[in-house]
Design a protein around this motif. Structure first.
Motif, short mmCIF file in Angstrom:
data_model
loop_
_atom_site.label_atom_id
_atom_site.label_comp_id
_atom_site.label_asym_id
_atom_site.label_seq_id
_atom_site.Cartn_x
_atom_site.Cartn_y
_atom_site.Cartn_z
N SER A 10 15.50 20.70 62.59
CA SER A 10 15.69 19.25 62.42
C SER A 10 15.64 18.52 63.75
N ALA A 11 16.26 19.09 64.76
CA ALA A 11 16.26 18.46 66.09
C ALA A 11 14.84 18.38 66.65
N LEU A 12 14.07 19.45 66.51
CA LEU A 12 12.68 19.43 66.98
C LEU A 12 11.85 18.40 66.22
N LEU A 13 12.08 18.27 64.92
CA LEU A 13 11.35 17.26 64.15
C LEU A 13 11.72 15.84 64.56
N VAL A 14 13.00 15.60 64.78
CA VAL A 14 13.44 14.27 65.22
C VAL A 14 12.91 13.96 66.61
N ILE A 15 12.99 14.91 67.53
CA ILE A 15 12.47 14.71 68.88
C ILE A 15 10.97 14.45 68.83
N GLY A 20 6.46 10.76 69.25
CA GLY A 20 5.27 10.21 68.60
C GLY A 20 5.36 8.71 68.43
N LEU A 21 6.53 8.20 68.06
CA LEU A 21 6.72 6.76 67.92
C LEU A 21 6.57 6.05 69.26
N VAL A 22 7.17 6.60 70.30
CA VAL A 22 7.05 6.00 71.64
C VAL A 22 5.60 6.02 72.11
N GLY A 26 3.46 2.66 72.79
CA GLY A 26 2.85 2.44 74.10
C GLY A 26 1.36 2.24 74.03
N LEU A 27 0.69 2.95 73.13
CA LEU A 27 -0.75 2.81 72.97
C LEU A 27 -1.11 1.41 72.49
N ALA A 43 3.63 11.09 75.90
CA ALA A 43 4.64 11.07 74.85
C ALA A 43 4.14 11.65 73.53
N ALA A 44 2.98 11.22 73.09
CA ALA A 44 2.49 11.70 71.80
C ALA A 44 2.18 13.19 71.83
N THR A 45 1.71 13.69 72.97
CA THR A 45 1.45 15.13 73.09
C THR A 45 2.75 15.93 72.97
N LEU A 46 3.81 15.45 73.62
CA LEU A 46 5.10 16.14 73.48
C LEU A 46 5.62 16.04 72.05
N GLY A 47 5.38 14.91 71.39
CA GLY A 47 5.81 14.76 70.01
C GLY A 47 5.11 15.73 69.08
N VAL A 48 3.81 15.82 69.20
CA VAL A 48 3.05 16.76 68.37
C VAL A 48 3.45 18.19 68.69
N GLY A 49 3.68 18.48 69.96
CA GLY A 49 4.10 19.83 70.35
C GLY A 49 5.44 20.20 69.74
N ALA A 50 6.40 19.27 69.75
CA ALA A 50 7.72 19.55 69.17
C ALA A 50 7.62 19.77 67.66
N ILE A 51 6.80 19.00 66.98
CA ILE A 51 6.65 19.18 65.54
C ILE A 51 5.97 20.50 65.21
N LEU A 52 4.97 20.87 65.99
CA LEU A 52 4.30 22.16 65.76
C LEU A 52 5.24 23.34 66.05
#
Length: 138
Positions: A10-15, A20-22, A26-27, A43-52
């Motif tokens: 859950s924490a990884l999904l929220v992070i 991803g939102l940030v 920003g884009l 930011a989006a790369t870290l978001g996708v990485g955390a979800i994966l």
């Protein structure tokens, strides 16, 4: 132990969702292409990485088998995002900035995008020189 994995996933999904939102915000909201470039590549790369990674942990813990597809996609995104950002920034510099307005890079060199020896710009510079320099016969 089951609660620990649920909290971690859950924490990884929220992070991932926050990053991803940030990145998306920003884009859309940053003022020019060079600053807009940072939002999806960071930011989006870290978001996708955390979800994966959350997906990979979920399959390992809940389904009982390890999937490496998510790890391969994460590594691919982390390797290609900086390279893509570099290509886009070089294209932006070549398109929008004349050599006189660019700040001098550190050291002895010059911007590769504006030198005739750079393989990516040799043809474009030759065309620009032909358009801008008057010929002796004119």
């Amino acid at each position: 132990m089951e609660l620990f994995w649920d909290i971690l996933i859950s924490a990884l999904l929220v992070i991932g969702g926050i990053f991803g939102l940030v990145g998306s915000f920003g884009l859309v909201k940053l003022p020019d292409p060079m600053t807009r470039l940072h939002a999806p590549t960071k930011a989006a790369t870290l978001g996708v990485g955390a979800i994966l990674i959350a997906s990979m942990v979920w399959f390992a813990v809940k389904q009982g088998h390890v999937t490496l597809h998510e790890l391969m996609v994460t590594i691919f995104i982390f390797l290609t995002a900086p390279i893509t950002a570099h290509f886009i920034s070089k294209a932006n510099i070549f398109r929008d900035w004349p050599p006189e307005k660019l700040p001098k890079p550190a050291g002895e060199g010059d911007w590769a995008v504006h030198t005739a020896d750079a393989d990516t710009s040799k043809g474009e510079l030759a065309v620009e020189r032909e358009k801008n320099i008057p010929h002796e016969n004119d």
